[in-house]
Every structure is written in C-alpha cells, then in structure tokens.
Scaffold this motif. Structure first.
Motif, PDB file in Angstrom:
ATOM      1  N   CYS A 186      28.802  58.011  55.213  1.00 25.94           N
ATOM      2  CA  CYS A 186      29.489  56.820  55.701  1.00 25.94           C
ATOM      3  C   CYS A 186      29.466  55.756  54.612  1.00 25.94           C
ATOM      4  O   CYS A 186      28.669  55.823  53.676  1.00 25.94           O
ATOM      5  CB  CYS A 186      28.836  56.267  56.970  1.00 25.94           C
ATOM      6  N   GLY A 187      30.356  54.774  54.756  1.00 29.01           N
ATOM      7  CA  GLY A 187      30.351  53.639  53.863  1.00 29.01           C
ATOM      8  C   GLY A 187      29.293  52.629  54.272  1.00 29.01           C
ATOM      9  O   GLY A 187      28.559  52.824  55.249  1.00 29.01           O
ATOM     10  N   TYR A 188      29.222  51.517  53.569  1.00 29.45           N
ATOM     11  CA  TYR A 188      28.196  50.505  53.834  1.00 29.45           C
ATOM     12  C   TYR A 188      28.281  49.951  55.254  1.00 29.45           C
ATOM     13  O   TYR A 188      27.291  49.468  55.813  1.00 29.45           O
ATOM     14  CB  TYR A 188      28.331  49.352  52.825  1.00 29.45           C
ATOM     15  N   ASP A 189      29.485  50.034  55.849  1.00 34.68           N
ATOM     16  CA  ASP A 189      29.719  49.468  57.181  1.00 34.68           C
ATOM     17  C   ASP A 189      29.823  50.543  58.252  1.00 34.68           C
ATOM     18  O   ASP A 189      30.348  50.300  59.328  1.00 34.68           O
ATOM     19  CB  ASP A 189      30.992  48.629  57.166  1.00 34.68           C
ATOM     20  N   ASN A 190      29.304  51.756  57.943  1.00 39.52           N
ATOM     21  CA  ASN A 190      29.325  52.901  58.865  1.00 39.52           C
ATOM     22  C   ASN A 190      30.712  53.507  59.047  1.00 39.52           C
ATOM     23  O   ASN A 190      30.937  54.285  59.986  1.00 39.52           O
ATOM     24  CB  ASN A 190      28.749  52.520  60.244  1.00 39.52           C
ATOM     25  N   ASP A 191      31.634  53.194  58.146  1.00 41.51           N
ATOM     26  CA  ASP A 191      32.973  53.784  58.193  1.00 41.51           C
ATOM     27  C   ASP A 191      32.901  55.199  57.610  1.00 41.51           C
ATOM     28  O   ASP A 191      32.670  55.378  56.415  1.00 41.51           O
ATOM     29  CB  ASP A 191      33.946  52.932  57.392  1.00 41.51           C
ATOM     30  N   PRO A 249      27.510  49.923  64.659  1.00 42.25           N
ATOM     31  CA  PRO A 249      28.276  51.180  64.628  1.00 42.25           C
ATOM     32  C   PRO A 249      29.767  50.893  64.520  1.00 42.25           C
ATOM     33  O   PRO A 249      30.254  49.841  64.948  1.00 42.25           O
ATOM     34  CB  PRO A 249      27.929  51.837  65.964  1.00 42.25           C
ATOM     35  N   MET A 250      30.498  51.849  63.931  1.00 39.08           N
ATOM     36  CA  MET A 250      31.937  51.658  63.719  1.00 39.08           C
ATOM     37  C   MET A 250      32.697  52.857  64.274  1.00 39.08           C
ATOM     38  O   MET A 250      32.303  54.010  64.070  1.00 39.08           O
ATOM     39  CB  MET A 250      32.244  51.480  62.234  1.00 39.08           C
ATOM     40  N   LYS A 251      33.809  52.577  64.925  1.00 42.14           N
ATOM     41  CA  LYS A 251      34.664  53.626  65.467  1.00 42.14           C
ATOM     42  C   LYS A 251      35.688  54.039  64.420  1.00 42.14           C
ATOM     43  O   LYS A 251      36.413  53.200  63.886  1.00 42.14           O
ATOM     44  CB  LYS A 251      35.371  53.133  66.725  1.00 42.14           C
ATOM     45  N   ASN A 252      35.719  55.308  64.104  1.00 47.43           N
ATOM     46  CA  ASN A 252      36.704  55.840  63.170  1.00 47.43           C
ATOM     47  C   ASN A 252      38.066  55.861  63.865  1.00 47.43           C
ATOM     48  O   ASN A 252      38.252  56.588  64.844  1.00 47.43           O
ATOM     49  CB  ASN A 252      36.303  57.256  62.735  1.00 47.43           C
ATOM     50  N   THR A 255      39.632  59.451  64.258  1.00 49.57           N
ATOM     51  CA  THR A 255      39.034  60.462  65.141  1.00 49.57           C
ATOM     52  C   THR A 255      38.605  59.910  66.489  1.00 49.57           C
ATOM     53  O   THR A 255      38.400  60.671  67.429  1.00 49.57           O
ATOM     54  CB  THR A 255      37.802  61.090  64.465  1.00 49.57           C
ATOM     55  N   GLY A 256      38.451  58.579  66.567  1.00 49.63           N
ATOM     56  CA  GLY A 256      37.968  57.976  67.799  1.00 49.63           C
ATOM     57  C   GLY A 256      36.471  58.075  67.982  1.00 49.63           C
ATOM     58  O   GLY A 256      35.926  57.630  68.994  1.00 49.63           O
ATOM     59  N   VAL A 257      35.751  58.618  67.005  1.00 46.48           N
ATOM     60  CA  VAL A 257      34.307  58.804  67.085  1.00 46.48           C
ATOM     61  C   VAL A 257      33.595  57.582  66.502  1.00 46.48           C
ATOM     62  O   VAL A 257      33.932  57.101  65.423  1.00 46.48           O
ATOM     63  CB  VAL A 257      33.863  60.065  66.321  1.00 46.48           C
ATOM     64  N   THR A 258      32.615  57.079  67.238  1.00 43.11           N
ATOM     65  CA  THR A 258      31.818  55.944  66.786  1.00 43.11           C
ATOM     66  C   THR A 258      30.555  56.449  66.108  1.00 43.11           C
ATOM     67  O   THR A 258      29.877  57.350  66.611  1.00 43.11           O
ATOM     68  CB  THR A 258      31.451  55.029  67.962  1.00 43.11           C
ATOM     69  N   PHE A 259      30.237  55.871  64.945  1.00 39.44           N
ATOM     70  CA  PHE A 259      29.076  56.318  64.158  1.00 39.44           C
ATOM     71  C   PHE A 259      28.291  55.111  63.664  1.00 39.44           C
ATOM     72  O   PHE A 259      28.878  54.081  63.300  1.00 39.44           O
ATOM     73  CB  PHE A 259      29.531  57.147  62.954  1.00 39.44           C
ATOM     74  N   GLY A 260      26.976  55.272  63.631  1.00 38.59           N
ATOM     75  CA  GLY A 260      26.132  54.228  63.063  1.00 38.59           C
ATOM     76  C   GLY A 260      24.810  54.800  62.590  1.00 38.59           C
ATOM     77  O   GLY A 260      24.166  55.560  63.323  1.00 38.59           O
ATOM     78  N   LEU A 269      14.238  56.451  58.379  1.00 37.77           N
ATOM     79  CA  LEU A 269      15.559  56.819  58.875  1.00 37.77           C
ATOM     80  C   LEU A 269      15.405  57.700  60.106  1.00 37.77           C
ATOM     81  O   LEU A 269      14.547  58.593  60.156  1.00 37.77           O
ATOM     82  CB  LEU A 269      16.327  57.582  57.789  1.00 37.77           C
ATOM     83  N   SER A 270      16.213  57.454  61.125  1.00 35.96           N
ATOM     84  CA  SER A 270      16.121  58.240  62.352  1.00 35.96           C
ATOM     85  C   SER A 270      16.478  59.697  62.080  1.00 35.96           C
ATOM     86  O   SER A 270      17.184  60.018  61.117  1.00 35.96           O
ATOM     87  CB  SER A 270      17.058  57.675  63.424  1.00 35.96           C
ATOM     88  N   LYS A 271      15.993  60.576  62.917  1.00 31.63           N
ATOM     89  CA  LYS A 271      16.260  62.003  62.780  1.00 31.63           C
ATOM     90  C   LYS A 271      17.756  62.281  62.860  1.00 31.63           C
ATOM     91  O   LYS A 271      18.306  63.063  62.077  1.00 31.63           O
ATOM     92  CB  LYS A 271      15.527  62.795  63.856  1.00 31.63           C
ATOM     93  N   GLU A 272      18.442  61.614  63.767  1.00 33.01           N
ATOM     94  CA  GLU A 272      19.883  61.810  63.935  1.00 33.01           C
ATOM     95  C   GLU A 272      20.644  61.396  62.677  1.00 33.01           C
ATOM     96  O   GLU A 272      21.551  62.093  62.217  1.00 33.01           O
ATOM     97  CB  GLU A 272      20.366  60.994  65.136  1.00 33.01           C
ATOM     98  N   SER A 273      20.244  60.265  62.104  1.00 29.80           N
ATOM     99  CA  SER A 273      20.920  59.784  60.900  1.00 29.80           C
ATOM    100  C   SER A 273      20.611  60.659  59.696  1.00 29.80           C
ATOM    101  O   SER A 273      21.484  60.913  58.850  1.00 29.80           O
ATOM    102  CB  SER A 273      20.505  58.337  60.612  1.00 29.80           C
TER     103      SER A 273
END
Length: 381
Positions: A186-191, A249-252, A255-260, A269-273
């Motif tokens: 992702c980019g700096y802004d979660n994009d 978090p930012m919505k792509n 794709t409509g998917v939100t990521f953060g 860092l979290s396991k998911e990230s």
C-alpha cells in the motif's frame, strides 16, 4: 527527432525507455550522457507536465554546474561556451523530477544536440545497479532547506541522492525505479493502488497512474529486461507501508475493498498487516528474480523508521525458501537525525551520503568476489 545517426550512437541513455522512443525519459535519475570535444554545446529538450515542472541537472566532468526547471514544451539549453575545443568533457543531463500522477504526462525528451565539435563514445562502466524505492530513492527533500514542506518538484534531487552516490562509489551505471508515497502492499495513505510491483512489467506504468492505460511516448510498452541487466538490485521499500498505521483505512475505488495497516497491542505490526506485506513482497521478489536470476538482491531499510524490519526479513527468508536460492541480504540504513534531516522531513544530503557509503561498502565486498579486487573504497564526503 533531429539527432543524426552519428550523434545517436554516441549518446548514452540510462533509464527505462521504449525501444521505439529511446530518448524519452520518465524515471528519476534517468539521464543522457555524452563525451564531447567542442567550444560550444547546446541541447534541445522537450518537457511535458501539467503544473509540476520538470527539473534537470547538468554535470560537466562529474560536477553539477546547472540545475534548472524546464518550460513546458521545447527548451534550448547552453551547456558549454567559449571552451577549449581540444579538451574532452563528459556531460550528464539528469532528470531530477519523478512522475507526478495526476499532473498530466510527465517526461522529457532529447530532440537535438547543437555542437561545433564532435561527440565521442561513452564507455560502459564496470557494473550495473538497479534501485527500486519510494520518495527516498526519488531524492525528495534531499535538496532544499530544513523546514521546507511544500509539495513542489524543486525539492527533489537525483544527484544529492544515495542511489547516484552509491553508483559513483562502485563505478556503476544504474537505473532507478522510484515513486514518492508508494510502497509494496500500500501507499503511505493505505491506497493499495500505489504499489511498486504494478510498475514492474511496463516501461513506466506510473506515467498514466492518474487514469486508464494509454499510449504515452512508449511508457505503456512492456519493458525489455535485457536492455539493462544489473549485477545487483537494491530495494528500499517499506517506509510508506509502515506509514499506513498512522493513517485511516482507505477504500480502493477500483475494487471496493477497504484496507488499512494496523499495529498490534505491543506496538509491533499486526499479524494481519504483516501477512498483507508478505503476500505482496514475496511475489514481487519472485518477479525480480525471474527477470534477473543472476543479480545479487539486497533489501535496504531504516532511514525513516524500522517498524517493518522483522517482516521484511521474513519476506526475504520466505522468498529464498520458495525458490531454493540464496537469501537476499538485508542492509540496515542510518536513521535520520536532527543533523541529517532535509526538506519535507525526509533524509537530507548528509543522510544520503551516509547511506551511500554503507551500501557501497557492502557492494564492494560482493564485487570484490566477482572481480578479484576491490573497485573503490573512497567515501562520499
């Protein structure tokens, strides 16, 4: 294009370009290089941009004598005048400015050389390097006063830059693929659209990052990986992915998917990230390896934080096991301090010098194995 065939064979072009339009440059650090014997030399360069002007620097015999913005359209630039025409000079015209998505079509093109003498061949350097990075590798803030924080192309430098300095220290030609704000997953802004892996297969996919793929002076072409085969590849990514933990978090929109990116309770860092980063980094390393199986791989990190260091090392180990190959080497980079910070809260010139010396030291040991002797031990001062 007015360049004669004689001139074309003696102008060295570094940086990704299409075979159809080899004199069109997109990436930071791309350059034209020529050796000349003449009393006067001028060049014509076409520049394209919207609001953020393209900057270039011109080095004569390794010394930067000109740094200037280009006007949109045609530019005629005098480089030499009233010189001893019997003395040979090395000229490098370097693109300082990265692609600015959303600001039109960003490129420069050498269209003519005006000279009262001759162009001589430019030799190949002993080794070749490829740098892959973000704003740090784009030289953001490497030039300009501390405290400057305007988003302007003037504050980027391809020569006050660890990539350029490293190549000089080890006597190498180099390519640089870098973009401010972009990361691995992702980019700096979660994009999640702003990731360097999507730029890998094309000459410069970033040239149309503000819209659908379209013809832009060969930027949309598949890149010919045999056009420049590096001996070593230096990746400096992860800083923007890590910054995602500070952003919402930012919505792509595609794709409509939100990521953060997120932190765990212990501040790591979290396991998911971490999994999201691994799921992007390992395939990206595999793409690089597929294109350049003989290149030595390095991952450098740490000038603006070290949050992702454990997961980067895990990605390197996972990649090595997957391909049953040597694990890429991790190089911890010097963190910025109050004395080495530059403009836009980015590494300044002193930090870039420290980084170049550290990477060059590692490369020299590797090249010593290849060549049987050390190439260069001089440090950037």
């Amino acid at each position: 294009m007015h360049l004669s065939e004689e001139f074309k064979k003696n102008i060295k072009v570094l940086g990704r370009a299409s075979s159809e339009e080899p004199y069109v440059l997109f990436w930071t650090g791309s350059r034209y290089e020529m050796n000349v014997k003449a009393s006067s030399l001028s060049v014509k360069i076409r520049a394209s941009y919207g609001n953020q002007e393209q900057w270039i620097c011109v080095l004569v015999d390794g010394v930067r004598l000109i740094r200037m913005p280009l006007s949109n359209g045609e530019n005629e630039i005098m480089i030499l005048r009233n010189r001893n025409r019997e003395q040979e000079h090395n000229i490098r015209i370097v693109k300082d400015t990265p692609i600015m998505p959303g600001d039109g079509e960003h490129y420069i093109e050498l269209t003519d050389v005006l000279i009262d003498g001759e162009l001589l061949p430019v030799s190949e350097r002993k080794h070749k390097l490829l740098f892959i990075g973000d704003s740090i590798t784009s030289g953001e803030g490497a030039i300009g006063a501390r405290g400057e924080n305007d988003w302007v192309s003037e504050l980027f430098s391809a020569t006050d830059n660890y990539a350029y300095m490293t190549a000089e220290l080890v006597d190498a030609d180099y390519q640089s693929l870098s973009q401010s704000g972009w990361g691995v997953c992702c980019g700096y802004d979660n994009d999640t659209r702003h990731v360097m892996p999507i730029a890998w297969d094309k000459v410069c996919a970033l040239a149309y990052a503000d819209g659908p793929a379209r013809p832009i002076r060969g930027a949309e072409k598949d890149y010919d990986f045999q056009a420049f085969v590096p001996d070593a590849i230096i990746i400096n990514l992860g800083t923007n992915d890590a910054n995602g933990v500070t952003m919402p978090p930012m919505k792509n929109p595609d794709t409509g998917v939100t990521f953060g990116m997120k932190l765990a309770e212990d501040g790591s860092l979290s396991k998911e990230s971490a999994e999201a980063f691994l799921n992007s980094a390992v395939p990206f390393l595999s793409k690089i390896y597929e294109a350049y199986p003989k290149a030595k791989l390095y991952w450098t990190y740490g000038m603006l934080g070290t949050l992702l260091e454990p997961v980067i090392k895990e990605a390197l180990s996972t990649f090595a096991k997957l391909h049953q190959t040597e694990c890429p080497e991790y190089i911890a980079l010097p963190e910025i301090t109050d004395d080495t910070v530059g403009a836009r809260f980015h590494p300044g010139l002193p930090c870039h010098r420290q980084t170049a010396n550290r990477i060059a030291g590692v490369l020299n040991r590797y090249f010593q194995q290849l060549d049987g002797k050390e190439i260069c031990s001089e440090k950037v001062k």
